[in-house]
Design a protein around this motif. Sequence first.
Motif, PDB file in Angstrom:
ATOM      1  N   ILE A   1       0.871  -1.175   0.000  1.00 55.49           N
ATOM      2  CA  ILE A   1       0.000   0.000   0.000  1.00 55.49           C
ATOM      3  C   ILE A   1       0.908   1.224   0.000  1.00 55.49           C
ATOM      4  CG2 ILE A   1      -1.751   1.273   1.282  1.00 55.49           C
ATOM      5  CD1 ILE A   1      -2.597  -1.376   2.526  1.00 55.49           C
ATOM      6  N   VAL A   2       0.845   1.985  -1.062  1.00 55.79           N
ATOM      7  CA  VAL A   2       1.727   3.138  -1.215  1.00 55.79           C
ATOM      8  C   VAL A   2       0.889   4.386  -1.445  1.00 55.79           C
ATOM      9  CG1 VAL A   2       3.560   4.171  -2.584  1.00 55.79           C
ATOM     10  CG2 VAL A   2       3.572   1.716  -2.165  1.00 55.79           C
ATOM     11  N   PHE A   3       1.218   5.455  -0.719  1.00 53.85           N
ATOM     12  CA  PHE A   3       0.520   6.722  -0.870  1.00 53.85           C
ATOM     13  C   PHE A   3       1.502   7.766  -1.384  1.00 53.85           C
ATOM     14  CE2 PHE A   3      -2.964   4.908   1.217  1.00 53.85           C
ATOM     15  CZ  PHE A   3      -2.497   4.196   2.318  1.00 53.85           C
ATOM     16  N   ASN A   4       1.110   8.473  -2.422  1.00 51.26           N
ATOM     17  CA  ASN A   4       1.984   9.473  -3.023  1.00 51.26           C
ATOM     18  C   ASN A   4       1.792  10.868  -2.427  1.00 51.26           C
ATOM     19  OD1 ASN A   4       3.254   7.754  -5.039  1.00 51.26           O
ATOM     20  ND2 ASN A   4       1.185   7.616  -5.911  1.00 51.26           N
ATOM     21  N   SER A   5       0.768  11.004  -1.592  1.00 53.85           N
ATOM     22  CA  SER A   5       0.513  12.314  -0.993  1.00 53.85           C
ATOM     23  C   SER A   5      -0.291  12.148   0.274  1.00 53.85           C
ATOM     24  CB  SER A   5      -0.253  13.217  -1.965  1.00 53.85           C
ATOM     25  OG  SER A   5      -1.572  12.722  -2.149  1.00 53.85           O
ATOM     26  N   GLU A   6      -0.313  13.206   1.061  1.00 59.40           N
ATOM     27  CA  GLU A   6      -1.128  13.188   2.275  1.00 59.40           C
ATOM     28  C   GLU A   6      -2.602  13.053   1.923  1.00 59.40           C
ATOM     29  OE1 GLU A   6      -1.984  16.040   6.171  1.00 59.40           O
ATOM     30  OE2 GLU A   6      -0.520  16.633   4.664  1.00 59.40           O
ATOM     31  N   GLU A   7      -3.009  13.695   0.837  1.00 58.51           N
ATOM     32  CA  GLU A   7      -4.409  13.640   0.427  1.00 58.51           C
ATOM     33  C   GLU A   7      -4.832  12.216   0.093  1.00 58.51           C
ATOM     34  OE1 GLU A   7      -2.224  15.886  -0.601  1.00 58.51           O
ATOM     35  OE2 GLU A   7      -3.095  17.598   0.485  1.00 58.51           O
ATOM     36  N   GLU A   8      -3.944  11.475  -0.581  1.00 59.51           N
ATOM     37  CA  GLU A   8      -4.235  10.080  -0.923  1.00 59.51           C
ATOM     38  C   GLU A   8      -4.417   9.253   0.335  1.00 59.51           C
ATOM     39  OE1 GLU A   8      -1.784   7.796  -3.502  1.00 59.51           O
ATOM     40  OE2 GLU A   8      -1.897   9.241  -5.144  1.00 59.51           O
ATOM     41  N   PHE A   9      -3.549   9.491   1.304  1.00 57.84           N
ATOM     42  CA  PHE A   9      -3.622   8.749   2.557  1.00 57.84           C
ATOM     43  C   PHE A   9      -4.938   9.027   3.280  1.00 57.84           C
ATOM     44  CE2 PHE A   9      -3.007   8.974   7.202  1.00 57.84           C
ATOM     45  CZ  PHE A   9      -2.866   7.621   7.449  1.00 57.84           C
ATOM     46  N   ILE A  10      -5.313  10.310   3.377  1.00 60.42           N
ATOM     47  CA  ILE A  10      -6.539  10.697   4.071  1.00 60.42           C
ATOM     48  C   ILE A  10      -7.756  10.085   3.374  1.00 60.42           C
ATOM     49  CG2 ILE A  10      -8.026  12.660   4.608  1.00 60.42           C
ATOM     50  CD1 ILE A  10      -5.438  14.281   5.057  1.00 60.42           C
ATOM     51  N   GLU A  11      -7.739  10.075   2.051  1.00 55.89           N
ATOM     52  CA  GLU A  11      -8.845   9.485   1.294  1.00 55.89           C
ATOM     53  C   GLU A  11      -8.937   7.986   1.559  1.00 55.89           C
ATOM     54  OE1 GLU A  11     -10.398   8.977  -3.332  1.00 55.89           O
ATOM     55  OE2 GLU A  11      -8.620  10.184  -2.887  1.00 55.89           O
ATOM     56  N   ALA A  12      -7.792   7.315   1.616  1.00 55.98           N
ATOM     57  CA  ALA A  12      -7.780   5.873   1.880  1.00 55.98           C
ATOM     58  C   ALA A  12      -8.297   5.562   3.275  1.00 55.98           C
ATOM     59  CB  ALA A  12      -6.362   5.322   1.714  1.00 55.98           C
ATOM     60  N   VAL A  13      -7.919   6.405   4.236  1.00 61.15           N
ATOM     61  CA  VAL A  13      -8.395   6.231   5.604  1.00 61.15           C
ATOM     62  C   VAL A  13      -9.914   6.356   5.649  1.00 61.15           C
ATOM     63  CG1 VAL A  13      -8.452   7.262   7.900  1.00 61.15           C
ATOM     64  CG2 VAL A  13      -6.272   6.975   6.727  1.00 61.15           C
ATOM     65  N   ALA A  14     -10.449   7.365   4.974  1.00 65.44           N
ATOM     66  CA  ALA A  14     -11.890   7.594   4.968  1.00 65.44           C
ATOM     67  C   ALA A  14     -12.633   6.406   4.368  1.00 65.44           C
ATOM     68  CB  ALA A  14     -12.217   8.870   4.200  1.00 65.44           C
ATOM     69  N   LYS A  15     -12.080   5.859   3.280  1.00 66.38           N
ATOM     70  CA  LYS A  15     -12.716   4.699   2.637  1.00 66.38           C
ATOM     71  C   LYS A  15     -12.694   3.492   3.556  1.00 66.38           C
ATOM     72  CE  LYS A  15     -11.880   5.976  -2.208  1.00 66.38           C
ATOM     73  NZ  LYS A  15     -11.147   5.626  -3.458  1.00 66.38           N
ATOM     74  N   ALA A  16     -11.553   3.279   4.231  1.00 69.03           N
ATOM     75  CA  ALA A  16     -11.441   2.144   5.146  1.00 69.03           C
ATOM     76  C   ALA A  16     -12.421   2.267   6.298  1.00 69.03           C
ATOM     77  CB  ALA A  16     -10.014   2.040   5.674  1.00 69.03           C
ATOM     78  N   GLN A  17     -12.524   3.480   6.844  1.00 65.86           N
ATOM     79  CA  GLN A  17     -13.443   3.703   7.960  1.00 65.86           C
ATOM     80  C   GLN A  17     -14.891   3.487   7.534  1.00 65.86           C
ATOM     81  OE1 GLN A  17     -12.108   7.663   8.981  1.00 65.86           O
ATOM     82  NE2 GLN A  17     -10.998   6.918  10.781  1.00 65.86           N
ATOM     83  N   LYS A  18     -15.224   3.876   6.306  1.00 66.81           N
ATOM     84  CA  LYS A  18     -16.578   3.687   5.800  1.00 66.81           C
ATOM     85  C   LYS A  18     -16.911   2.204   5.682  1.00 66.81           C
ATOM     86  CE  LYS A  18     -19.566   4.739   1.843  1.00 66.81           C
ATOM     87  NZ  LYS A  18     -19.654   5.362   0.493  1.00 66.81           N
ATOM     88  N   VAL A  19     -15.955   1.437   5.144  1.00 65.91           N
ATOM     89  CA  VAL A  19     -16.171  -0.006   4.991  1.00 65.91           C
ATOM     90  C   VAL A  19     -16.332  -0.668   6.354  1.00 65.91           C
ATOM     91  CG1 VAL A  19     -15.131  -2.169   4.230  1.00 65.91           C
ATOM     92  CG2 VAL A  19     -15.001  -0.147   2.769  1.00 65.91           C
ATOM     93  N   ILE A  20     -15.495  -0.283   7.297  1.00 69.09           N
ATOM     94  CA  ILE A  20     -15.567  -0.856   8.642  1.00 69.09           C
ATOM     95  C   ILE A  20     -16.920  -0.558   9.275  1.00 69.09           C
ATOM     96  CG2 ILE A  20     -14.627  -0.683  10.985  1.00 69.09           C
ATOM     97  CD1 ILE A  20     -11.916  -0.009   9.545  1.00 69.09           C
TER      98      ILE A  20
END
Length: 259
Positions: free
Chosen positions: A39-58
Motif C-alpha cells: 500500500i503506497v501513498f503518493n501524498s497526504e491527500e491520498e492517505f486521508i482518502e484511503a483512511v476515509a474509505k477504510a473507515q466507511k467499509v468498517i
Amino acid sequence: MTDLNDARMAKFTLSIKHIKTIVIVYSLLAAFATTAEPIVFNSEEEFIEAVAKAQKVIREREIKALFGKAETEYAALSSNDKDRLIYGNANARYAVTEYSDIECPACRYYYPYTKQLVDKYPDEIALEFKHFPLDFHGAKAIEEAKSAICASKLRGSAAEFAVIDVVFAKTRSNGDGAELTPSDIAKAFDINPDAFNQCLLDPQTEALLQESIDAGFKAKINGTPTLIFTDTKTGKTLMTGGGDLKFLEEQFKQLKEHN
C-alpha cells in the motif's frame, strides 16, 4: 515507525499529528488490501482518502453485523400476518399488543422484556408490535417507524423486528435518533438504497403507519409503551404499561386466572 513494514509506508513526510492515525488505521488498510502489493501513498491527500474509505467499509460491516444478528434472533418466530407484525405463535390463545415509539426512552428500556416473555412461553402467547410514534418526538420517530415497515416490505418480518431492536439500542431517544440513516439500514439488508427510499415515500407505507396509529387511538392509547394482553378465546383484555419480565409474567398470569 520502524516497527511497520517499510513497503507499506507512505511516501510523504509524516508529521507527529499523523503518527497516531497511522498506527490505528495501518492494519485496517492492510486488512482491506485485495492483493499482496504494498500500500503506497503518493501524498497526504491520498492517505486521508484511503483512511476515509477504510473507515466507511468498517462502519458498514459493523452495522451489517448488528442487523444480521438481530434478524437471526427473530427469524424463527416472526411473521407478518395481514400487515400485523407478529413475534411468536400467531395461533396462540393469548396475545400481547405493544404500542411503542422507537424514540421513547421507556419503550427502549422495557422492549426487550416483551420478547423475553414470548421466548419463555412460545406456545402460549404472541407479541404484536404496533408503531405509535408520538408527535413530540418529531420527524425522527416517523422516519424510524417507516424504516422498520420498509424493512419488512422489502426483506421480511424478521428484518422489521431487527430494525426496531437495533435502533432502540442505538438511539439517543426523545427525537434525537440514532446515527443510522435509511441508507445504512438498506445496505445492512442488501436492499437497494434507492428502492428503500422510494418505499419510505410510498403512500402505502404512510397508510400502514397511520393504520397502526389509528388502532392505538381506537384502543385509547395515550402514552408509550402500552401493552394490551388479550385472551383471544374469551375476548378479555388487560391493559398495562411496560415492565420487566417478572411484572409481565404477573400480568399474563392475572389474565389467565380470570378466564
